[in-house]
Design an enzyme around this catalytic site. Structure first.
Site, short mmCIF file in Angstrom:
data_model
loop_
_atom_site.label_atom_id
_atom_site.label_comp_id
_atom_site.label_asym_id
_atom_site.label_seq_id
_atom_site.Cartn_x
_atom_site.Cartn_y
_atom_site.Cartn_z
N HIS A 157 -0.41 0.33 -10.28
CA HIS A 157 -0.89 -0.58 -9.49
C HIS A 157 -1.61 -1.76 -10.24
CE1 HIS A 157 -3.49 -0.96 -5.53
NE2 HIS A 157 -3.15 -2.22 -5.85
N ARG B 204 0.98 -1.02 0.02
CA ARG B 204 -0.15 -0.02 0.17
C ARG B 204 1.00 1.31 0.05
NH1 ARG B 204 -3.43 -2.73 -1.49
NH2 ARG B 204 -5.50 -3.28 -0.46
N GLU C 269 -3.28 7.41 -4.79
CA GLU C 269 -3.41 6.84 -6.12
C GLU C 269 -4.93 6.98 -6.51
OE1 GLU C 269 -3.54 2.13 -6.10
OE2 GLU C 269 -1.63 3.04 -5.40
#
Length: 321
Positions: free
Chosen positions: A286, A239, A268
């Site tokens: 991601h 994370r 993000e």
């Protein structure tokens, strides 16, 4: 027979979409955009379940206001840090998640980041794509081998262990820190550090694989980065909130850290623009779980959780407070 009403906040792979449309009365935004907080609450009025993603943050206020008809919320993710679990429990809303389905795909990306950062892959590809590749310039792109180096892993759960397995195949030595040591048969030759600060001191490469909690939030900051060996390389597939961006950027600029490989970012899809300016950062958007196999399995398990709760059956993976 009337279908259960399911609010869906995103779009998924074809087989998952087919199941959603076949088994549920679906509520979602027609333009493919994300729900705002108020829109999601409105859509949930009278609904039986909600299918969300890590980008949908459900706090205590959401659970105070959400329709009493909602019995289960299933998140298309390994973590539940975007959900106020205590607030969900107070409303007696079950929370499903997909912990086992992301392991291999995410571990693969961790190794891609580790190798991409250590071998300066962004800089090398940029030379090729811009037409600036010459023998002298390419020869100057000296990276760092992983063989024989120590990989420190913060968080030795499913993904951490899968990263360790892959790293061993590259000849790396594994050290890790976890709330508790692994059983001997799972730890193999990995060295346990009860204190994560001690782990930092021996880690030529450092991989973040821990969930984001009060203890791990902003774990990697100026103080902890200083404990890493000179020239260490940091990888994050966990994370973005585990890292203080400005501190990591400063260490990359100063040369204390040789490089970093990042797939996740705080805030993000927006990210600190300082990362984009650095050539010694290997950046991905991601995509840790972004394989057809992983995303299909995640979607199916997320729906299995919903089906089980709505039909009073044991669910494959419900998160606990």
């Amino acid at each position: 027979m009337k279908k259960p009403v399911l609010v869906v906040t995103s779009h998924f792979v074809k087989s998952v979409e087919t199941r959603i449309n076949n088994e549920y009365e679906v509520r979602r935004k027609g333009d493919g955009a994300s729900f705002t907080r108020e829109e999601l609450l409105t859509a949930a009025d009278g609904a039986d379940a909600i299918l969300i993603t890590p980008f949908d943050r459900l706090d205590a206020d959401f659970f105070r206001r959400v329709s009493p008809s909602v019995k289960v919320i299933s998140t298309y993710s390994v973590g539940v840090d975007q959900i106020d679990m205590r607030a969900a429990a107070e409303r007696n809303i079950a929370i499903g998640y997909t912990p086992a389905e992301v392991t291999d795909a995410t571990a693969d990306i961790a190794m891609l980041l580790l190798l991409g950062a250590s071998r300066r892959a962004f800089e090398a590809q940029d030379l090729v794509r811009t037409g600036e590749w010459t023998v002298p310039r390419a020869a100057a792109l000296l990276g760092w081998q992983v063989t024989g180096k120590t990989l420190g892993i913060l968080g030795m759960g499913r993904i951490g262990q899968a990263v360790a397995k892959r790293a061993r195949a590259f000849g790396m030595k594994i050290h890790y820190s976890n709330p508790h040591p692994l059983p001997a048969e799972e730890a193999d030759d990995a060295v346990f550090h009860a204190d994560p600060l001690e782990l930092l001191g021996v880690s030529h490469f450092f991989s973040l694989n821990a969930p984001e909690t009060e203890k791990t939030h902003h774990f990697l900051n100026a103080r902890t980065i200083a404990l890493l060996p000179q020239g260490a390389i940091v990888v994050n597939t966990a994370r973005g909130g585990l890292v203080v961006d400005e501190d990591l950027i400063a260490a990359l600029k100063s040369g204390h850290l040789a490089a970093a490989g990042l797939d996740v970012f705080e805030g993000e899809p927006k990210l600190n623009p300082g990362y984009v300016e650095l050539k010694n950062v290997f950046l991905l958007p991601h995509i840790g779980t972004a394989t057809v196999e992983s995303r299909t399995n995640m979607g199916m398990v997320a729906l299995d959780n919903i089906d089980a709760v709505l039909n009073d059956r044991p669910a494959p993976s419900l998160a606990k407070v």
